[in-house]
Design a protein around this motif. Structure first.
Motif, PDB file in Angstrom:
ATOM      1  N   GLN A 102     -29.079   0.396 -53.424  1.00  0.00           N
ATOM      2  CA  GLN A 102     -29.674   1.691 -53.750  1.00  0.00           C
ATOM      3  C   GLN A 102     -28.852   2.821 -53.134  1.00  0.00           C
ATOM      4  O   GLN A 102     -29.371   3.629 -52.359  1.00  0.00           O
ATOM      5  N   PRO A 103     -27.572   2.886 -53.455  1.00  0.00           N
ATOM      6  CA  PRO A 103     -26.721   3.912 -52.837  1.00  0.00           C
ATOM      7  C   PRO A 103     -27.016   5.302 -53.392  1.00  0.00           C
ATOM      8  O   PRO A 103     -27.440   5.463 -54.539  1.00  0.00           O
ATOM      9  N   ALA A 104     -26.782   6.296 -52.557  1.00  0.00           N
ATOM     10  CA  ALA A 104     -26.923   7.696 -52.960  1.00  0.00           C
ATOM     11  C   ALA A 104     -25.698   8.450 -52.455  1.00  0.00           C
ATOM     12  O   ALA A 104     -25.376   8.386 -51.266  1.00  0.00           O
ATOM     13  N   GLY A 105     -25.010   9.141 -53.340  1.00  0.00           N
ATOM     14  CA  GLY A 105     -23.824   9.895 -52.946  1.00  0.00           C
ATOM     15  C   GLY A 105     -22.666   9.005 -52.535  1.00  0.00           C
ATOM     16  O   GLY A 105     -21.843   9.401 -51.715  1.00  0.00           O
ATOM     17  N   LEU A 106     -22.580   7.806 -53.115  1.00  0.00           N
ATOM     18  CA  LEU A 106     -21.521   6.863 -52.769  1.00  0.00           C
ATOM     19  C   LEU A 106     -20.204   7.296 -53.421  1.00  0.00           C
ATOM     20  O   LEU A 106     -20.178   7.585 -54.618  1.00  0.00           O
ATOM     21  N   PRO A 107     -19.093   7.355 -52.659  1.00  0.00           N
ATOM     22  CA  PRO A 107     -17.806   7.723 -53.252  1.00  0.00           C
ATOM     23  C   PRO A 107     -17.468   6.818 -54.432  1.00  0.00           C
ATOM     24  O   PRO A 107     -17.525   5.589 -54.312  1.00  0.00           O
ATOM     25  N   ALA A 108     -17.123   7.431 -55.564  1.00  0.00           N
ATOM     26  CA  ALA A 108     -16.868   6.670 -56.790  1.00  0.00           C
ATOM     27  C   ALA A 108     -15.448   6.903 -57.281  1.00  0.00           C
ATOM     28  O   ALA A 108     -14.908   8.012 -57.183  1.00  0.00           O
ATOM     29  N   ALA A 109     -14.847   5.853 -57.822  1.00  0.00           N
ATOM     30  CA  ALA A 109     -13.507   5.944 -58.403  1.00  0.00           C
ATOM     31  C   ALA A 109     -13.587   6.623 -59.766  1.00  0.00           C
ATOM     32  O   ALA A 109     -14.597   6.496 -60.476  1.00  0.00           O
ATOM     33  N   PRO A 110     -12.532   7.323 -60.179  1.00  0.00           N
ATOM     34  CA  PRO A 110     -12.539   8.010 -61.478  1.00  0.00           C
ATOM     35  C   PRO A 110     -12.755   7.083 -62.664  1.00  0.00           C
ATOM     36  O   PRO A 110     -13.256   7.525 -63.703  1.00  0.00           O
ATOM     37  N   ASP A 111     -12.390   5.792 -62.527  1.00  0.00           N
ATOM     38  CA  ASP A 111     -12.532   4.899 -63.674  1.00  0.00           C
ATOM     39  C   ASP A 111     -13.986   4.695 -64.078  1.00  0.00           C
ATOM     40  O   ASP A 111     -14.275   4.300 -65.213  1.00  0.00           O
ATOM     41  N   LEU A 112     -14.926   4.992 -63.176  1.00  0.00           N
ATOM     42  CA  LEU A 112     -16.337   4.861 -63.537  1.00  0.00           C
ATOM     43  C   LEU A 112     -16.743   5.869 -64.601  1.00  0.00           C
ATOM     44  O   LEU A 112     -17.581   5.584 -65.456  1.00  0.00           O
ATOM     45  N   HIS A 168     -22.190  -1.994 -45.014  1.00  0.00           N
ATOM     46  CA  HIS A 168     -22.701  -0.897 -45.837  1.00  0.00           C
ATOM     47  C   HIS A 168     -21.738  -0.627 -46.989  1.00  0.00           C
ATOM     48  O   HIS A 168     -20.537  -0.912 -46.896  1.00  0.00           O
ATOM     49  N   ALA A 169     -22.277  -0.081 -48.074  1.00  0.00           N
ATOM     50  CA  ALA A 169     -21.437   0.282 -49.212  1.00  0.00           C
ATOM     51  C   ALA A 169     -20.544   1.451 -48.830  1.00  0.00           C
ATOM     52  O   ALA A 169     -21.017   2.462 -48.304  1.00  0.00           O
ATOM     53  N   ALA A 170     -19.236   1.305 -49.085  1.00  0.00           N
ATOM     54  CA  ALA A 170     -18.277   2.352 -48.735  1.00  0.00           C
ATOM     55  C   ALA A 170     -17.755   3.075 -49.961  1.00  0.00           C
ATOM     56  O   ALA A 170     -17.430   4.264 -49.891  1.00  0.00           O
ATOM     57  N   SER A 171     -17.658   2.383 -51.100  1.00  0.00           N
ATOM     58  CA  SER A 171     -17.165   3.009 -52.335  1.00  0.00           C
ATOM     59  C   SER A 171     -17.516   2.110 -53.503  1.00  0.00           C
ATOM     60  O   SER A 171     -17.862   0.934 -53.328  1.00  0.00           O
ATOM     61  N   ILE A 172     -17.414   2.677 -54.701  1.00  0.00           N
ATOM     62  CA  ILE A 172     -17.738   1.932 -55.915  1.00  0.00           C
ATOM     63  C   ILE A 172     -16.690   2.238 -56.976  1.00  0.00           C
ATOM     64  O   ILE A 172     -16.195   3.368 -57.067  1.00  0.00           O
ATOM     65  N   GLY A 186     -27.814   4.399 -63.028  1.00  0.00           N
ATOM     66  CA  GLY A 186     -26.857   5.115 -62.194  1.00  0.00           C
ATOM     67  C   GLY A 186     -26.354   6.391 -62.829  1.00  0.00           C
ATOM     68  O   GLY A 186     -26.246   6.491 -64.052  1.00  0.00           O
ATOM     69  N   THR A 187     -26.075   7.379 -61.992  1.00  0.00           N
ATOM     70  CA  THR A 187     -25.515   8.641 -62.456  1.00  0.00           C
ATOM     71  C   THR A 187     -24.297   8.993 -61.613  1.00  0.00           C
ATOM     72  O   THR A 187     -24.183   8.603 -60.445  1.00  0.00           O
ATOM     73  N   LEU A 188     -23.397   9.758 -62.215  1.00  0.00           N
ATOM     74  CA  LEU A 188     -22.225  10.268 -61.522  1.00  0.00           C
ATOM     75  C   LEU A 188     -22.352  11.774 -61.378  1.00  0.00           C
ATOM     76  O   LEU A 188     -22.779  12.462 -62.311  1.00  0.00           O
ATOM     77  N   THR A 189     -21.984  12.290 -60.213  1.00  0.00           N
ATOM     78  CA  THR A 189     -21.988  13.731 -59.973  1.00  0.00           C
ATOM     79  C   THR A 189     -20.693  14.125 -59.282  1.00  0.00           C
ATOM     80  O   THR A 189     -20.012  13.284 -58.686  1.00  0.00           O
ATOM     81  N   CYS A 218     -23.314  15.926 -53.459  1.00  0.00           N
ATOM     82  CA  CYS A 218     -22.183  15.005 -53.421  1.00  0.00           C
ATOM     83  C   CYS A 218     -21.112  15.569 -52.487  1.00  0.00           C
ATOM     84  O   CYS A 218     -20.691  16.713 -52.634  1.00  0.00           O
ATOM     85  N   ALA A 219     -20.654  14.763 -51.536  1.00  0.00           N
ATOM     86  CA  ALA A 219     -19.670  15.211 -50.558  1.00  0.00           C
ATOM     87  C   ALA A 219     -18.260  14.714 -50.887  1.00  0.00           C
ATOM     88  O   ALA A 219     -17.364  14.833 -50.060  1.00  0.00           O
ATOM     89  N   HIS A 220     -18.084  14.157 -52.087  1.00  0.00           N
ATOM     90  CA  HIS A 220     -16.786  13.605 -52.485  1.00  0.00           C
ATOM     91  C   HIS A 220     -16.409  14.144 -53.861  1.00  0.00           C
ATOM     92  O   HIS A 220     -17.207  14.813 -54.524  1.00  0.00           O
ATOM     93  N   ASP A 221     -15.181  13.859 -54.290  1.00  0.00           N
ATOM     94  CA  ASP A 221     -14.761  14.327 -55.609  1.00  0.00           C
ATOM     95  C   ASP A 221     -15.685  13.803 -56.699  1.00  0.00           C
ATOM     96  O   ASP A 221     -15.982  14.495 -57.675  1.00  0.00           O
ATOM     97  N   LEU A 222     -16.136  12.550 -56.541  1.00  0.00           N
ATOM     98  CA  LEU A 222     -17.045  11.936 -57.507  1.00  0.00           C
ATOM     99  C   LEU A 222     -17.989  11.009 -56.749  1.00  0.00           C
ATOM    100  O   LEU A 222     -17.560  10.272 -55.857  1.00  0.00           O
ATOM    101  N   CYS A 223     -19.288  11.069 -57.088  1.00  0.00           N
ATOM    102  CA  CYS A 223     -20.285  10.269 -56.378  1.00  0.00           C
ATOM    103  C   CYS A 223     -21.145   9.480 -57.355  1.00  0.00           C
ATOM    104  O   CYS A 223     -21.419   9.926 -58.474  1.00  0.00           O
TER     105      CYS A 223
END
Length: 218
Positions: free
Chosen positions: A72-82, A117-121, A140-143, A153-158
């Motif tokens: 149940q991650p929230a604001g998890l750093p996400a790769a652009p490929d998502l 803990h989840a570090a990135s997706i 899931g949503t991306l922001t 969101c504290a990263h380029d993509l979350c």
């Protein structure tokens, strides 16, 4: 004598046919059990925070549904490929909900609390030596940076949402899952084993740091 020999041969043929049918039917669950045992023997160990619920299966008995922090991650750093995983994903318009069932790769990192803990997706498995857990998006949503509620969101993509890893059910003896559900969630942990391809197997449930129940091995 010839007739008796033919009768015996016919019985042997019938028994062989039944044995073959049994082997064909039994092969898939046996293979699944073997694969599970291999993961438990050789997979990388991770310790996960979890919460429980206590439903019942009419055929398999009582079980606990395990809800994981990493699920149940929230604001998890996400790769652009998502973002490319969903056609028509419009981050500018704030409309980027991932399709349920999208396979994802979640990188885990050990924390000072002893838990992973989840570090990135990402959509594709990232390079590196860290433990990567393969999961499936339920919702899931991306922001983008500065967007999203609760918490920006504290990263380029979350990524925020829920992810299933195939270790969400634990079957136990009658009454045990119900008792487990009454415990404070801070006392319960799950030790999982993660294979090289990211598949997880539930190794054991721990209470207060001690093994409470372990998955049988072949």
């Amino acid at each position: 004598m010839i007739g008796l020999s033919l009768l015996r041969a016919g019985r042997r043929g019938t028994l062989a046919a039944f044995a073959l049918v049994f082997l064909v039917q039994a092969a898939p669950p046996v293979q699944i059990a073997l694969d599970q045992s291999r993961r438990l023997a050789s997979g990388s160990p991770v310790l996960l925070a979890t919460a429980t619920q206590d439903p019942r299966d009419l055929f398999r008995g009582e079980y606990s549904i395990l809800g994981y922090e990493v699920g149940q991650p929230a604001g998890l750093p996400a790769a652009p490929d998502l973002a490319g995983a969903r056609a028509g994903c419009d981050l500018a318009g704030g409309d980027c909900r991932l399709t349920p069932g999208t396979p994802v790769q979640v990188t885990l990192r050990p924390g000072p609390d002893g838990l992973h803990h989840a570090a990135s997706i990402a959509l594709a498995k990232p390079a590196g030596d860290g433990v990567v857990l393969r999961g499936t998006v339920r919702f899931g949503t991306l922001t983008r940076r500065g967007e999203g509620k609760p918490g920006a969101c504290a990263h380029d993509l979350c990524f925020s949402g829920t992810i299933a890893y195939g270790i969400e059910r634990w079957y136990g003896p009658q009454g045990v899952p119900a008792n487990l559900d009454t415990l404070d969630r801070g006392r319960i942990r799950v030790r999982a084993r993660v294979s090289q391809d990211g598949t997880a197997a539930l190794d054991a449930i721990l209470i207060d740091g001690r093994d409470f129940a372990r998955t049988p091995r072949l």
